[in-house]
Design a protein around this motif. Structure first.
Motif, short mmCIF file in Angstrom:
data_model
loop_
_atom_site.label_atom_id
_atom_site.label_comp_id
_atom_site.label_asym_id
_atom_site.label_seq_id
_atom_site.Cartn_x
_atom_site.Cartn_y
_atom_site.Cartn_z
N ILE A 117 48.12 47.12 42.39
CA ILE A 117 48.11 48.04 41.24
C ILE A 117 47.50 47.37 40.02
O ILE A 117 46.81 48.00 39.22
CB ILE A 117 49.54 48.52 40.94
CG1 ILE A 117 50.12 49.23 42.16
CG2 ILE A 117 49.57 49.43 39.73
CD1 ILE A 117 51.58 49.61 42.01
N GLY A 118 47.74 46.06 39.86
CA GLY A 118 47.29 45.36 38.67
C GLY A 118 45.82 45.01 38.66
O GLY A 118 45.20 44.91 37.59
N ILE A 119 45.21 44.81 39.82
CA ILE A 119 43.82 44.36 39.89
C ILE A 119 42.85 45.32 39.19
O ILE A 119 42.00 44.87 38.40
CB ILE A 119 43.39 44.11 41.35
CG1 ILE A 119 44.10 42.86 41.89
CG2 ILE A 119 41.87 43.95 41.47
CD1 ILE A 119 43.85 42.60 43.36
N GLY A 130 42.27 39.98 38.44
CA GLY A 130 41.07 40.79 38.30
C GLY A 130 40.22 40.38 37.12
O GLY A 130 38.99 40.42 37.17
N ALA A 131 40.87 39.96 36.02
CA ALA A 131 40.14 39.64 34.81
C ALA A 131 39.68 38.19 34.76
O ALA A 131 38.54 37.90 34.37
CB ALA A 131 41.01 39.94 33.58
N PHE A 155 48.06 33.45 47.25
CA PHE A 155 46.66 33.19 46.88
C PHE A 155 45.71 33.82 47.90
O PHE A 155 44.67 34.37 47.52
CB PHE A 155 46.40 31.69 46.80
CG PHE A 155 46.77 31.07 45.49
CD1 PHE A 155 46.46 31.68 44.29
CD2 PHE A 155 47.44 29.86 45.46
CE1 PHE A 155 46.80 31.10 43.08
CE2 PHE A 155 47.79 29.28 44.26
CZ PHE A 155 47.47 29.90 43.06
N LEU A 156 46.05 33.71 49.17
CA LEU A 156 45.17 34.25 50.21
C LEU A 156 45.10 35.77 50.12
O LEU A 156 44.01 36.36 50.11
CB LEU A 156 45.67 33.82 51.58
CG LEU A 156 44.85 34.32 52.78
CD1 LEU A 156 43.42 33.81 52.70
CD2 LEU A 156 45.50 33.89 54.09
N LEU A 215 42.11 40.60 47.85
CA LEU A 215 42.12 41.83 47.03
C LEU A 215 41.23 41.68 45.80
O LEU A 215 40.47 42.59 45.46
CB LEU A 215 43.55 42.15 46.61
CG LEU A 215 44.54 42.47 47.75
CD1 LEU A 215 45.95 42.62 47.19
CD2 LEU A 215 44.12 43.74 48.47
N VAL A 216 41.33 40.53 45.14
CA VAL A 216 40.53 40.31 43.92
C VAL A 216 39.04 40.26 44.25
O VAL A 216 38.22 40.89 43.58
CB VAL A 216 40.97 39.00 43.23
CG1 VAL A 216 39.96 38.59 42.15
CG2 VAL A 216 42.35 39.17 42.60
#
Length: 249
Positions: free
Chosen positions: A82-84, A147-148, A178-179, A184-185
């Motif tokens: 949700i945050g990405i 994401g940022a 992290f993986l 996702l990122v």
């Protein structure tokens, strides 16, 4: 790009990958500010470190797999998703100067927190944040910062500290996160159009440095007590944060 710029980029990626392998986290915290000092777009830096971080995670996650706190990892992954997008929107809409300032302030705050966290932990005689729901805001923050800025590990480090995870659980859960968050990122970066020819070329040049840093980091981690170097690392992070706040002409 000139040979000099490419070399400096590879060196920045190598230093970050080495920190990640030795300490279990820190590649973006070290590499992003170093890359920000070079004449390359911030979007290129973000995408490159995303790929580098995912590569390191893929190489190191196996060693701590049996220590992962799986229910926490699942909740982290769900909230990270949700945050990405929020982080990607910030990266697209915020001016470079705002991103640099935000990056600098964040590094200073995190560096100071890391320096004094041992004293904080000593005053706590029981784990905090026992409620299961606390993991969601930390996972969301991980997605936004991932994401940022690729700082997806920082909120999880703070969460694990407050939960007083033992070293094995801390490292195993962090590397697994992290993986998953790295996949996702990086996917978000690709879908968002952040991948360019320059990013892929720089990543190709960086792969040997990442592999070398991973091997060297494992060697150092097994033979040198990394905690002795943590204070110096966090002081460097604070210094890099201050450099991010210096106006550029």
């Amino acid at each position: 790009m000139s040979v000099t710029i490419i070399t400096l980029v590879v060196v920045a990626v190598f230093i970050g990958a080495l920190m990640r392998t030795v300490f279990g986290f820190g590649e973006a915290i070290v590499s992003m500010p170093l890359l920000a000092l070079l004449p390359i777009p911030i979007h290129t830096s973000v995408s490159l470190i995303g790929l580098a971080g995912l590569t390191v995670a893929s190489l190191t996650v196996v060693s701590g797999w049996r220590h992962i706190e799986r229910p926490i990892l699942i909740r982290l992954a769900l909230s990270t998703v949700i945050g990405i997008p929020v982080g990607l929107v910030m990266l697209y809409l915020a001016p470079a100067s705002v991103i640099m300032t935000g990056l600098g302030i964040f590094l200073i705050i995190y560096g100071v927190y890391s320096v004094i966290k041992k004293r904080i932990v000593k005053t706590i005689d029981h784990p905090l944040l026992k409620a299961k729901g606390w993991v969601y805001p930390f996972g969301f923050a991980s997605g936004v910062l991932g994401g940022a800025y690729n700082f997806n590990g920082v909120p999880v480090v703070i969460y694990g500290t407050l939960r007083q995870w033992n070293p094995d659980r801390f490292r195993g859960t962090l590397q697994a996160h992290f993986l998953i968050s790295g996949v996702l990122v990086v996917t978000g970066h690709a879908i968002g159009g952040l991948w360019t020819v320059d990013v892929l070329v720089l990543y190709g040049y960086s792969i040997p440095a990442i592999l070398l840093a991973t091997v060297l980091g494992v060697y150092v981690n097994k033979r040198i007590p990394a905690k002795k170097f943590e204070s110096y690392l966090f002081l460097i992070i604070i210094l890099l944060g201050v450099l991010m706040l210096v106006p550029r002409g």
